[in-house]
Design a protein around this motif. Structure first.
Motif, PDB file in Angstrom:
ATOM      1  N   GLY A 151       4.366  29.345  53.882  1.00  0.00           N
ATOM      2  CA  GLY A 151       2.978  28.923  53.992  1.00  0.00           C
ATOM      3  C   GLY A 151       2.323  29.509  55.219  1.00  0.00           C
ATOM      4  N   TYR A 152       0.987  29.374  55.289  1.00  0.00           N
ATOM      5  CA  TYR A 152       0.285  29.984  56.414  1.00  0.00           C
ATOM      6  C   TYR A 152       0.243  29.097  57.649  1.00  0.00           C
ATOM      7  N   LEU A 153       0.506  27.783  57.512  1.00  0.00           N
ATOM      8  CA  LEU A 153       0.467  26.921  58.680  1.00  0.00           C
ATOM      9  C   LEU A 153       1.564  27.277  59.685  1.00  0.00           C
ATOM     10  N   GLY A 154       2.736  27.615  59.181  1.00  0.00           N
ATOM     11  CA  GLY A 154       3.817  28.027  60.068  1.00  0.00           C
ATOM     12  C   GLY A 154       3.472  29.300  60.813  1.00  0.00           C
ATOM     13  N   ALA A 155       2.821  30.229  60.117  1.00  0.00           N
ATOM     14  CA  ALA A 155       2.414  31.478  60.756  1.00  0.00           C
ATOM     15  C   ALA A 155       1.321  31.239  61.791  1.00  0.00           C
ATOM     16  N   VAL A 156       0.392  30.336  61.484  1.00  0.00           N
ATOM     17  CA  VAL A 156      -0.659  30.004  62.452  1.00  0.00           C
ATOM     18  C   VAL A 156      -0.042  29.365  63.693  1.00  0.00           C
ATOM     19  N   GLY A 157       0.942  28.504  63.490  1.00  0.00           N
ATOM     20  CA  GLY A 157       1.644  27.934  64.625  1.00  0.00           C
ATOM     21  C   GLY A 157       2.353  29.003  65.439  1.00  0.00           C
ATOM     22  N   GLY A 158       2.940  29.983  64.752  1.00  0.00           N
ATOM     23  CA  GLY A 158       3.569  31.096  65.453  1.00  0.00           C
ATOM     24  C   GLY A 158       2.564  31.926  66.224  1.00  0.00           C
TER      25      GLY A 158
ATOM     26  N   VAL B   7       0.539  31.762  73.783  1.00  0.00           N
ATOM     27  CA  VAL B   7       1.045  31.022  74.945  1.00  0.00           C
ATOM     28  C   VAL B   7       2.142  31.805  75.652  1.00  0.00           C
ATOM     29  N   VAL B   8       3.091  32.319  74.874  1.00  0.00           N
ATOM     30  CA  VAL B   8       4.210  33.063  75.468  1.00  0.00           C
ATOM     31  C   VAL B   8       3.709  34.321  76.168  1.00  0.00           C
ATOM     32  N   THR B   9       2.722  34.981  75.573  1.00  0.00           N
ATOM     33  CA  THR B   9       2.159  36.184  76.194  1.00  0.00           C
ATOM     34  C   THR B   9       1.570  35.868  77.558  1.00  0.00           C
ATOM     35  N   GLN B  10       0.863  34.745  77.649  1.00  0.00           N
ATOM     36  CA  GLN B  10       0.290  34.344  78.928  1.00  0.00           C
ATOM     37  C   GLN B  10       1.376  34.074  79.955  1.00  0.00           C
ATOM     38  N   LEU B  11       2.438  33.414  79.524  1.00  0.00           N
ATOM     39  CA  LEU B  11       3.524  33.094  80.447  1.00  0.00           C
ATOM     40  C   LEU B  11       4.241  34.347  80.919  1.00  0.00           C
TER      41      LEU B  11
ATOM     42  N   PHE C  88       4.381  36.035  84.833  1.00  0.00           N
ATOM     43  CA  PHE C  88       5.604  36.288  85.594  1.00  0.00           C
ATOM     44  C   PHE C  88       5.859  37.788  85.804  1.00  0.00           C
ATOM     45  N   GLY C  89       4.890  38.619  85.431  1.00  0.00           N
ATOM     46  CA  GLY C  89       4.977  40.039  85.721  1.00  0.00           C
ATOM     47  C   GLY C  89       5.723  40.880  84.710  1.00  0.00           C
ATOM     48  N   GLY C  90       6.069  40.319  83.553  1.00  0.00           N
ATOM     49  CA  GLY C  90       6.809  41.084  82.561  1.00  0.00           C
ATOM     50  C   GLY C  90       5.976  41.573  81.404  1.00  0.00           C
ATOM     51  N   GLY C  91       4.658  41.487  81.513  1.00  0.00           N
ATOM     52  CA  GLY C  91       3.793  41.829  80.390  1.00  0.00           C
ATOM     53  C   GLY C  91       3.828  43.283  79.989  1.00  0.00           C
ATOM     54  N   GLY C  92       4.132  44.171  80.943  1.00  0.00           N
ATOM     55  CA  GLY C  92       4.118  45.593  80.632  1.00  0.00           C
ATOM     56  C   GLY C  92       5.111  46.003  79.576  1.00  0.00           C
ATOM     57  N   TRP C  93       6.180  45.227  79.407  1.00  0.00           N
ATOM     58  CA  TRP C  93       7.188  45.545  78.404  1.00  0.00           C
ATOM     59  C   TRP C  93       7.274  44.473  77.326  1.00  0.00           C
ATOM     60  N   PHE C  94       6.242  43.653  77.238  1.00  0.00           N
ATOM     61  CA  PHE C  94       6.146  42.654  76.175  1.00  0.00           C
ATOM     62  C   PHE C  94       5.083  43.138  75.203  1.00  0.00           C
ATOM     63  N   PRO C  95       5.451  43.475  73.971  1.00  0.00           N
ATOM     64  CA  PRO C  95       4.515  44.134  73.044  1.00  0.00           C
ATOM     65  C   PRO C  95       3.171  43.439  72.917  1.00  0.00           C
ATOM     66  N   TRP C  96       3.159  42.109  72.887  1.00  0.00           N
ATOM     67  CA  TRP C  96       1.912  41.377  72.661  1.00  0.00           C
ATOM     68  C   TRP C  96       1.012  41.366  73.887  1.00  0.00           C
ATOM     69  N   ALA C  97       1.536  41.748  75.039  1.00  0.00           N
ATOM     70  CA  ALA C  97       0.727  41.814  76.248  1.00  0.00           C
ATOM     71  C   ALA C  97       0.191  43.211  76.530  1.00  0.00           C
ATOM     72  N   VAL C  98       0.801  44.231  75.928  1.00  0.00           N
ATOM     73  CA  VAL C  98       0.441  45.622  76.228  1.00  0.00           C
ATOM     74  C   VAL C  98      -1.041  45.913  75.971  1.00  0.00           C
ATOM     75  N   PRO C  99      -1.617  45.553  74.807  1.00  0.00           N
ATOM     76  CA  PRO C  99      -3.040  45.880  74.587  1.00  0.00           C
ATOM     77  C   PRO C  99      -3.961  45.244  75.620  1.00  0.00           C
ATOM     78  N   GLY C 100      -3.725  43.976  75.954  1.00  0.00           N
ATOM     79  CA  GLY C 100      -4.574  43.306  76.927  1.00  0.00           C
ATOM     80  C   GLY C 100      -4.474  43.923  78.307  1.00  0.00           C
ATOM     81  N   LEU C 101      -3.269  44.295  78.718  1.00  0.00           N
ATOM     82  CA  LEU C 101      -3.102  44.932  80.020  1.00  0.00           C
ATOM     83  C   LEU C 101      -3.760  46.303  80.040  1.00  0.00           C
ATOM     84  N   TRP C 102      -3.680  47.027  78.943  1.00  0.00           N
ATOM     85  CA  TRP C 102      -4.346  48.330  78.846  1.00  0.00           C
ATOM     86  C   TRP C 102      -5.859  48.148  78.946  1.00  0.00           C
ATOM     87  N   ALA C 103      -6.368  47.073  78.327  1.00  0.00           N
ATOM     88  CA  ALA C 103      -7.811  46.823  78.359  1.00  0.00           C
ATOM     89  C   ALA C 103      -8.302  46.463  79.757  1.00  0.00           C
ATOM     90  N   GLY C 104      -7.426  45.899  80.575  1.00  0.00           N
ATOM     91  CA  GLY C 104      -7.854  45.557  81.928  1.00  0.00           C
ATOM     92  C   GLY C 104      -7.484  44.172  82.396  1.00  0.00           C
TER      93      GLY C 104
END
Length: 256
Positions: free
Chosen positions: A180-187, A193-197, A201-217
């Motif tokens: 179902g889609y509710l599980g995916a929405v929860g994910g 949340v995990v991306t923010q954390l 802690f300084g590991g965003g450069g090698w975390f795929p979900w953080a890369v676009p935001g860091l590239w953007a600025g």
């Protein structure tokens, strides 16, 4: 088989075109980055003391086109993940939530092919939305005026959109696993949340979900990404498509 897959693409395209969630998400992704970036630039020009202007000062870096395009790209990195994420979750999750997955067992094509057709339609949607959002951003920037004579870095918002879209493909697998889609929405919420954390802690450069935001600025000009880091979201998308197709190929009528 080719003809069968072509019909699958046509059916999945029709589903997407008629789905309100796709229409709404497309409108938000195409318009929100340009409008919010323009509002931030105008607030700074007016030297406003409002709360929005205070937040704009944290988002806007540099001046002219760089400031405007960079701000739009920052908004895109969030809007694309959330909006396209809802679309991905709905596309796969609805088959289980609305019990239409049972009817798919009667089609003369493999269920893995159905998953690949869905992924193909979502990929095309992501590319079209990314292009449209970038064009609207540049168009609003031209209408805004006084951004300088330096050509805008159009590849930044486009690249941010595409990389963020790659990061949404795991939601197709998650919607399949959770039936179902509710599980995916929860994910999706969990990813935000995990991306923010991780970024904090300084590991965003090698975390795929953080890369676009860091590239953007996000995180400031001192945090730079490039090279192999840009490949991480693409790898995430490829693995997710393969895992989703395998999962669909193994579906059984009794546990669908």
């Amino acid at each position: 088989m080719n003809g069968g897959f072509g019909r699958l693409l046509a059916v999945e395209t029709m589903k997407a075109r008629r789905a309100p969630v796709f229409v709404l998400c497309t409108v938000i992704v195409v318009l929100a980055p340009a409008l919010l970036a323009a509002a931030a630039i105008l607030a700074l020009r007016a030297n406003s003391s409002s709360s929005f202007a205070a937040k704009a000062r944290l988002l806007v870096h540099g001046s002219g086109w760089d400031a405007y395009v960079g701000t739009g790209a920052e908004v895109m990195s969030v809007a694309v993940l959330l909006c396209l994420g809802f679309g991905f979750a709905w596309c796969f999750g609805r088959e289980f939530t609305e019990d239409t997955v049972v009817g798919l067992f009667g089609l003369p094509v493999g269920r893995g092919a159905i998953a690949l057709a869905k992924c193909a339609v979502l990929l095309v949607w992501s590319v079209l939305v990314s292009i449209a959002s970038t064009l609207v951003l540049l168009g609003v920037g031209l209408a805004l005026g006084n951004l300088g004579s330096q050509p805008p870095q159009w590849w930044l918002p486009l690249g941010v959109c595409l990389l963020t879209a790659c990061n949404t493909f795991p939601l197709a697998w998650l919607a399949t696993v959770t039936r179902g889609y509710l599980g995916a929405v929860g994910g999706l919420v969990g990813l935000v949340v995990v991306t923010q954390l991780v970024t904090s802690f300084g590991g965003g450069g090698w975390f795929p979900w953080a890369v676009p935001g860091l590239w953007a600025g996000f995180g400031g000009a001192e945090i730079q990404v490039g090279g192999m880091q840009f490949a991480l979201p693409v790898v995430v998308a490829l693995i997710s498509v393969g895992a989703t197709a395998v999962r669909w190929r193994g579906l059984e009528l009794g546990n669908a």
